[in-house]
Scaffold this motif. Sequence first.
Motif, PDB file in Angstrom:
ATOM      1  N   VAL A 176     -17.520 -27.237  -3.713  1.00 16.83           N
ATOM      2  CA  VAL A 176     -17.571 -28.534  -4.400  1.00 16.83           C
ATOM      3  C   VAL A 176     -18.561 -28.458  -5.564  1.00 16.83           C
ATOM      4  CG1 VAL A 176     -18.284 -30.952  -4.168  1.00 16.83           C
ATOM      5  CG2 VAL A 176     -16.794 -29.922  -2.445  1.00 16.83           C
ATOM      6  N   VAL A 234     -19.848 -33.581   2.356  1.00 20.04           N
ATOM      7  CA  VAL A 234     -18.820 -32.674   2.861  1.00 20.04           C
ATOM      8  C   VAL A 234     -18.918 -32.667   4.383  1.00 20.04           C
ATOM      9  CG1 VAL A 234     -17.950 -30.327   2.818  1.00 20.04           C
ATOM     10  CG2 VAL A 234     -18.998 -31.284   0.762  1.00 20.04           C
ATOM     11  N   ILE A 259      -9.962 -28.627  -5.145  1.00 25.02           N
ATOM     12  CA  ILE A 259     -11.119 -29.519  -5.089  1.00 25.02           C
ATOM     13  C   ILE A 259     -11.290 -30.243  -6.422  1.00 25.02           C
ATOM     14  CG2 ILE A 259     -13.637 -29.609  -4.843  1.00 25.02           C
ATOM     15  CD1 ILE A 259     -13.320 -27.207  -2.847  1.00 25.02           C
ATOM     16  N   LEU A 265     -11.013 -34.306  -6.935  1.00 30.56           N
ATOM     17  CA  LEU A 265     -12.240 -35.028  -7.293  1.00 30.56           C
ATOM     18  C   LEU A 265     -12.191 -35.632  -8.696  1.00 30.56           C
ATOM     19  CD1 LEU A 265     -15.125 -32.790  -5.918  1.00 30.56           C
ATOM     20  CD2 LEU A 265     -14.317 -34.992  -5.039  1.00 30.56           C
TER      21      LEU A 265
END
Length: 86
Positions: free
Chosen positions: A21, A5, A78, A82
């Motif tokens: 995350v 990150v 997120i 992802l």
Amino acid sequence: MKILVVCGNGLGSSFIMELNVKKALAELGKVAEVTHTDLASAKAEKADIYIGAEDIVHQLGERGHIVSIVNMMSISEIKLKLKSLL
């Protein structure tokens, strides 16, 4: 798998995004090593996925998968971004 990150200074915002995350990964049932750093250090680190604010991550150039986030507090954003990379 390693997720890095990234933020401009590698302090507050990247730490908050790192926590989010990790929450997103837990909700997806996935495991990865997640760390945070500043932009300059990120250019020297190897990771499978780089994630950060849009104005920062495009400065990384050609590296692994680069994911830009609009709202770093949004676990759902997120997860969405992802999901296809995990």
